[in-house]
Design a protein around this motif. Structure first.
Motif, PDB file in Angstrom:
ATOM      1  N   GLN A 434       0.778  -1.179   0.074  1.00 46.37           N
ATOM      2  CA  GLN A 434       0.110   0.177  -0.031  1.00 46.37           C
ATOM      3  C   GLN A 434       0.701   1.317  -0.117  1.00 46.37           C
ATOM      4  O   GLN A 434       0.411   2.335  -0.368  1.00 46.37           O
ATOM      5  CB  GLN A 434      -0.857  -0.148   1.139  1.00 46.37           C
ATOM      6  CG  GLN A 434      -1.877  -0.817   1.105  1.00 46.37           C
ATOM      7  CD  GLN A 434      -2.862  -1.044   2.278  1.00 46.37           C
ATOM      8  OE1 GLN A 434      -3.116   0.173   2.925  1.00 46.37           O
ATOM      9  NE2 GLN A 434      -3.609  -1.946   2.486  1.00 46.37           N
ATOM     10  N   HIS A 435       2.038   1.178   0.417  1.00 39.73           N
ATOM     11  CA  HIS A 435       3.031   2.274   0.611  1.00 39.73           C
ATOM     12  C   HIS A 435       4.127   2.482  -0.329  1.00 39.73           C
ATOM     13  O   HIS A 435       4.617   3.515  -0.309  1.00 39.73           O
ATOM     14  CB  HIS A 435       3.165   2.562   2.107  1.00 39.73           C
ATOM     15  CG  HIS A 435       2.195   2.684   2.926  1.00 39.73           C
ATOM     16  ND1 HIS A 435       1.564   1.521   3.565  1.00 39.73           N
ATOM     17  CD2 HIS A 435       1.630   3.912   3.583  1.00 39.73           C
ATOM     18  CE1 HIS A 435       0.578   2.052   4.310  1.00 39.73           C
ATOM     19  NE2 HIS A 435       0.535   3.159   4.372  1.00 39.73           N
ATOM     20  N   TYR A 472       1.159   2.287   9.534  1.00 42.76           N
ATOM     21  CA  TYR A 472       0.192   1.406   9.220  1.00 42.76           C
ATOM     22  C   TYR A 472      -0.078   0.247  10.035  1.00 42.76           C
ATOM     23  O   TYR A 472      -1.122  -0.340  10.593  1.00 42.76           O
ATOM     24  CB  TYR A 472       0.262   0.874   7.615  1.00 42.76           C
ATOM     25  CG  TYR A 472      -0.534  -0.178   7.260  1.00 42.76           C
ATOM     26  CD1 TYR A 472      -0.162  -1.702   7.250  1.00 42.76           C
ATOM     27  CD2 TYR A 472      -1.808   0.032   6.583  1.00 42.76           C
ATOM     28  CE1 TYR A 472      -1.138  -2.657   6.762  1.00 42.76           C
ATOM     29  CE2 TYR A 472      -2.936  -0.910   6.225  1.00 42.76           C
ATOM     30  CZ  TYR A 472      -2.206  -2.208   6.553  1.00 42.76           C
ATOM     31  OH  TYR A 472      -3.415  -3.205   5.949  1.00 42.76           O
TER      32      TYR A 472
END
Length: 526
Positions: A434-435, A472
């Motif tokens: 996601q990052h 996260y």
């Protein structure tokens, strides 16, 4: 000539049968796998949904218990403040009648003295609550809730078993599910008696009816003996422990193996030959005791258990059960037309080529990617890094390598099982995916080791991305009620593409930094 024709026919039939059976078998296996996976997705969705529904019901019931606890303490404080030597309870009687009419959930509000004699009793009726005349007050010293409550210390609350109200040794009709909640009344350290609220449990049961409407199964609430207090599937089975001729009707007797497992755990789910059982215990006090640390709680008949049940005979229950024979029959039935086509076409060249191409693509995928996480495997990851390194050395650029090791994976596998370990791995990878940027990539080096390649980023920039990944993980740890911590150690090494360095040396330095961080984390935990 005839002989050659017969031989050609024999060869043709042989190849046709071989191809037909091979393709039919492959098709059925593939269809079975897809159907099984589709059912597995539906199964996970059903379990998640029913778990949420059961947890919602648990919250509703726990909140109700918390609210009536507050009401009990309020009534006790009011009576304590109004207690006097001349026995004049006129003002408190008016207050309790108003309180009863306002709440509409308490069948009786009583003050019973230490000898078991009712001193105050307010009965609730829909057309208006009233104070029971002193001549009709009774002695309750032999009632179990009095015997249990009078023994309590100051600042303790007692919850009776949830049962049907009994008057004059007979179950009141229509039935009136009742929960008695009480606390001893102490004035200046002296035990004066107990305060009792007869809570009309239809308030809770009606809420469970509403929750059940959203469930794909049947909602149950059981007492600690495995009897139904609420059964949306069969109302006749409820309260059977109150009737001598129904004493053998219970969840325990119907699902003895399941009850043995459920009764020894707080929450979870199990799948048996009877279907899916999603369950959660309502532990009196545990859900709301923190609302008032000065009080402790006691449940007279043990904990209650909420269950969402899907029978194996239902459509959803059959999916959850994933009966292999049933799935195979369904696959054959739904793919019968394709079997006929395969037999008629006899596995044409086009179909064979198509199948070969599909197989090559699958082989290529499984040779390059880690099946579980969907990232590059070790070989493919190093091949891509090597290609990137070779092409990048021709220009002035920067590449950062981040070596990652998941913290505590072995402990999670040993303590909670490999399903939880797999969940931990996928959570770590999800945070990375996601990052990182689109041109960055991840490679799985081993069980808990991963390599992230940041093209065109220096160490500080790569570290910034890692910080976002850590945030996260912290968000997951703070917001999700997992039984383990999502955590990983890392080491970042950066090199310029025009420098004379070796990939293995760069990765090893990142590995050393990661282990240095991991050692520091372990020291901090000591």
């Amino acid at each position: 000539m005839l002989k050659n024709l017969l031989k050609q026919k024999t060869i043709f039939l042989r190849y046709m049968l071989i191809i037909f059976f091979v393709l039919s078998f492959l098709m059925l296996i593939l269809a079975f796998y897809i159907q099984f996976k589709l059912d597995d997705v539906v199964k996970s969705e059903l379990i998640d949904k029913e778990t949420q529904i059961v947890n919602t019901a648990n919250t509703i019931v726990s909140n109700r218990l918390s609210r009536i606890s507050g009401d009990l303490l309020y009534v006790a404080d009011c009576i304590k403040l109004s207690e006097n030597d001349n026995g004049d309870f006129t003002d408190i009687n008016k207050l309790l009648v108003a309180f009863s009419d306002r709440k509409k959930i308490y069948d009786q509000i009583r003050y019973i003295d230490a000898a078991g004699d009712e001193v105050i009793r307010v009965d609730y009726y829909k057309n208006g609550s009233f104070v029971v005349d002193k001549s009709k007050l009774q002695n309750k010293s032999t009632r179990y809730y009095f015997e249990d409550s009078i023994k309590l210390a100051e600042n303790q609350i007692y919850f009776s078993k949830l049962d049907l109200n009994v008057e004059n040794n007979a179950i009141e009709e229509p039935i009136k599910p009742t929960l008695r909640i009480s606390t001893p009344l102490f004035i200046n350290g002296e035990l004066k008696g107990i305060i009792v609220l007869n809570y009309l449990a239809d308030d809770i049961l009606n809420q469970l009816e509403q929750v059940d409407a959203t469930s794909s199964g049947s909602m149950f609430m059981l007492n600690s003996d495995g009897y139904w207090l609420f059964n949306s599937e069969n109302k006749d089975s409820e309260w059977s422990f109150m009737y001598e001729d129904k004493a053998d009707i219970s969840f325990l007797s119907s699902y003895s193996k399941e009850w043995e497992l459920i009764s020894n755990k707080t929450d979870g789910y199990l799948i048996s030959e009877n279907g899916l059982f999603v369950y959660s215990k309502i532990v009196a006090g545990k859900e709301f005791v923190d609302n008032n640390d000065a009080y402790s709680y006691s449940l007279g008949s043990g904990d209650w258990t909420l269950i969402s049940f899907m029978s194996i005979d239902s459509q959803n229950g059959a999916i959850v059960g994933q009966n292999t024979g049933a799935i195979l029959l369904l696959v054959i039935k739904t793919n019968s037309v394709y079997l006929i086509i395969i037999f008629i076409v006899s596995a044409s060249i086009a179909a064979l080529l198509s199948l070969n191409k599909n197989e090559r693509e699958q082989i290529k995928y499984f040779s390059e990617y880690d099946i579980m996480t969907g990232v590059y495997n070790r070989r493919a990851g190093f091949e891509r890094l090597s290609t990137l390194f070779k092409s990048a050395t021709k220009s002035n650029c920067t590449i950062s390598v981040c070596f990652i090791d998941i913290n505590g994976l072995k402990e999670v596998n040993d303590a909670l099982g490999h399903d939880s370990g797999d969940e931990l791995i996928l959570s770590v990878i999800a945070g990375i995916k996601q990052h990182i940027r689109q041109n960055d990539f991840v490679s799985r080096l081993g069980g808990d080791e991963f390599l992230v390649i940041f093209e065109g980023l220096g160490e500080s920039q790569a570290q910034e991305i890692w910080e976002r990944i850590l945030n996260y993980y912290n968000f997951i740890n703070e917001t999700e009620n997992r039984r383990y911590i999502v955590s990983a150690s890392h080491g970042i090494e950066t090199f310029n593409c025009n420098s004379e360095q070796y990939i293995e040396a760069i990765v090893n330095r990142a590995d050393e930094k990661m282990y240095s961080e991991k050692r520091q984390i372990k020291q901090n935990l000591k």
